[in-house]
Design an enzyme around this catalytic site. Structure first.
Site, mmCIF file in Angstrom:
data_model
loop_
_atom_site.group_PDB
_atom_site.id
_atom_site.type_symbol
_atom_site.label_atom_id
_atom_site.label_comp_id
_atom_site.label_asym_id
_atom_site.label_seq_id
_atom_site.Cartn_x
_atom_site.Cartn_y
_atom_site.Cartn_z
ATOM 1 N N ASP A 19 41.453 32.324 42.579
ATOM 2 C CA ASP A 19 40.874 32.918 41.372
ATOM 3 C C ASP A 19 39.771 31.719 40.666
ATOM 4 O O ASP A 19 39.985 31.433 39.464
ATOM 5 C CB ASP A 19 41.569 33.327 40.247
ATOM 6 N N LYS A 46 44.101 34.309 49.135
ATOM 7 C CA LYS A 46 43.662 35.644 48.705
ATOM 8 C C LYS A 46 41.971 35.338 47.796
ATOM 9 O O LYS A 46 41.987 34.403 47.064
ATOM 10 C CB LYS A 46 44.479 36.222 47.598
ATOM 11 N N ASP A 100 40.679 40.416 48.638
ATOM 12 C CA ASP A 100 41.237 41.526 47.703
ATOM 13 C C ASP A 100 40.089 42.098 46.716
ATOM 14 O O ASP A 100 39.695 41.578 45.707
ATOM 15 C CB ASP A 100 42.266 40.549 46.704
ATOM 16 N N LYS A 139 39.738 45.356 46.784
ATOM 17 C CA LYS A 139 40.304 46.836 45.899
ATOM 18 C C LYS A 139 39.125 47.653 46.000
ATOM 19 O O LYS A 139 38.681 48.167 44.919
ATOM 20 C CB LYS A 139 40.709 46.520 44.406
ATOM 21 N N PHE A 140 38.903 48.158 47.199
ATOM 22 C CA PHE A 140 37.636 49.097 47.269
ATOM 23 C C PHE A 140 38.176 50.509 46.783
ATOM 24 O O PHE A 140 39.088 50.934 46.888
ATOM 25 C CB PHE A 140 37.006 49.316 48.629
ATOM 26 N N ASP A 190 35.718 54.059 46.187
ATOM 27 C CA ASP A 190 34.442 54.525 46.215
ATOM 28 C C ASP A 190 34.637 55.790 47.018
ATOM 29 O O ASP A 190 35.699 56.224 47.499
ATOM 30 C CB ASP A 190 33.370 53.603 46.832
ATOM 31 N N THR A 197 49.487 45.624 38.081
ATOM 32 C CA THR A 197 50.679 45.099 37.378
ATOM 33 C C THR A 197 50.111 44.529 36.164
ATOM 34 O O THR A 197 51.204 44.286 35.136
ATOM 35 C CB THR A 197 51.166 43.596 38.169
ATOM 36 N N GLN A 239 49.490 39.483 32.461
ATOM 37 C CA GLN A 239 50.589 40.128 33.570
ATOM 38 C C GLN A 239 51.743 40.614 32.738
ATOM 39 O O GLN A 239 52.378 39.905 31.976
ATOM 40 C CB GLN A 239 51.147 39.319 34.445
ATOM 41 N N ARG A 277 47.767 31.691 39.023
ATOM 42 C CA ARG A 277 47.866 30.660 37.939
ATOM 43 C C ARG A 277 49.177 29.801 38.066
ATOM 44 O O ARG A 277 48.939 28.476 38.082
ATOM 45 C CB ARG A 277 47.787 31.211 36.666
HETATM 46 O O1 C5P Z 1 47.178 34.368 38.263
HETATM 47 P P1 C5P Z 1 48.260 35.427 38.569
HETATM 48 O O2 C5P Z 1 49.592 34.996 39.548
HETATM 49 O O3 C5P Z 1 48.358 36.599 37.358
HETATM 50 O O4 C5P Z 1 47.137 36.181 39.819
HETATM 51 C C1 C5P Z 1 47.468 37.334 40.273
HETATM 52 C C2 C5P Z 1 46.583 37.684 41.395
HETATM 53 O O5 C5P Z 1 46.450 39.109 41.923
HETATM 54 C C3 C5P Z 1 45.160 37.841 40.583
HETATM 55 O O6 C5P Z 1 44.024 37.531 41.622
HETATM 56 C C4 C5P Z 1 44.850 39.365 40.480
HETATM 57 O O7 C5P Z 1 43.559 39.878 40.730
HETATM 58 C C5 C5P Z 1 45.936 40.003 41.623
HETATM 59 N N1 C5P Z 1 46.479 41.369 41.334
HETATM 60 C C6 C5P Z 1 47.256 41.796 40.378
HETATM 61 N N2 C5P Z 1 47.561 42.936 40.225
HETATM 62 C C7 C5P Z 1 47.362 43.883 41.322
HETATM 63 C C8 C5P Z 1 46.803 43.565 42.252
HETATM 64 C C9 C5P Z 1 46.180 42.311 42.452
HETATM 65 O O8 C5P Z 1 47.539 40.730 39.535
HETATM 66 N N3 C5P Z 1 48.022 44.977 41.252
#
Ligand code: C5P
Length: 229
Positions: free
Chosen positions: A11, A33, A60, A62-63, A65, A119, A188, A209
């Site tokens: 990220d 990712k 990632d 996440k399409f 549409d 999540t 999260q 992170r």
């Molecule tokens: O930093 P962290 O561990 O929270 O990163 C989680 C990653 O997973 C982020 O890139 C976020 O976009 C991705 N993600 C998520 N929940 C989902 C799908 C993807 O947190 N359901």
């Protein structure tokens, strides 16, 4: 190809920042990712850079549409040579079937995964969406619809895996973000440790992170790999 269950979420905002990080984790047993920020800033070049560093890429984006648009976007993703791509299950069965057809008609066939409920939602923020099912019911509902619509697996919280796994075929893959190595307080909400996620039946852990903000990301990846092997 490596066998790690760890997918590091890159990220970052730029290719330069990403390359600084890739140098730190070069040779580690993990996948990576690429999400919306990095891909929007840098485009397909970022996937090429990652390939030069020898990592497999989960694209990632996440399409979500109309089926034709998602089909074309998935086809373009296949042409990039990525390892995994995803759509939102709430885009519907027709959309997911179109995505599956796009993969099958490509010479390179990445894993095709559907996101159930992000999540970052907890019960109260989920209720604001106005769905009639409860959060857990909706996740199970979308998981079954994803399986029926030809997905290889779903993205969900590690805490959701035990209740969904018995409902789907054995090879259905569970990709779980929201992984936290120590107590944390961020956006999260439905989180699990790497050990819990694996014992719950996750196939791959998406970790951002806790690795990217660590002083020593390579050692952190090693530690996580060790803790789940
Ligand atoms: O930093 P962290 O561990 O929270 O990163 C989680 C990653 O997973 C982020 O890139 C976020 O976009 C991705 N993600 C998520 N929940 C989902 C799908 C993807 O947190 N359901």
């Amino acid at each position: 190809m490596n066998d790690s269950k760890v997918i590091v979420a890159l990220d970052f905002s730029s290719i330069d920042e990403t390359e600084v990080f890739l140098k730190k984790i070069k040779g580690q047993n993990c996948k990576v990712k690429v999400g919306k920020e990095l891909f929007t800033n840098e485009g397909p070049n970022i996937v090429k850079l990652i390939q030069q560093y020898g990592f497999e890429t989960f694209l990632d984006l996440k399409f979500h549409d109309i089926p034709n648009t998602v089909s074309r976007a998935i086809k373009a993703s296949c042409n990039l040579g990525v390892w995994m791509v995803n759509v939102h299950a709430s885009g519907g069965g027709q959309m997911m079937l179109a995505a599956r057809e796009a993969v099958e008609s490509s010479s390179h066939k990445p894993l095709l995964i559907a996101v159930t409920i992000l999540t970052s939602f907890d019960n109260s923020s989920y209720q604001e969406l106005g769905f009639k099912n409860k959060l857990q019911e909706q996740i199970a509902y979308l998981a079954l619809m994803s399986e029926k619509s030809g997905m290889d697996g779903i993205v969900c919280s590690a805490n959701d895996v035990p209740s969904i796994k018995p409902l789907v075929r054995e090879k259905f893959q569970f990709i779980t973000p929201g992984i936290r190595v120590a107590n944390s307080d961020d956006d999260q909400k439905r989180v699990a440790t790497p050990e819990n996620a694996i014992s719950n039946g996750s196939n791959y852990l998406v970790i951002g992170r806790p690795i990217t903000l660590s002083d020593d990301p390579a050692t952190m990846i090693d530690k996580i790999n060790l803790s789940i092997n």
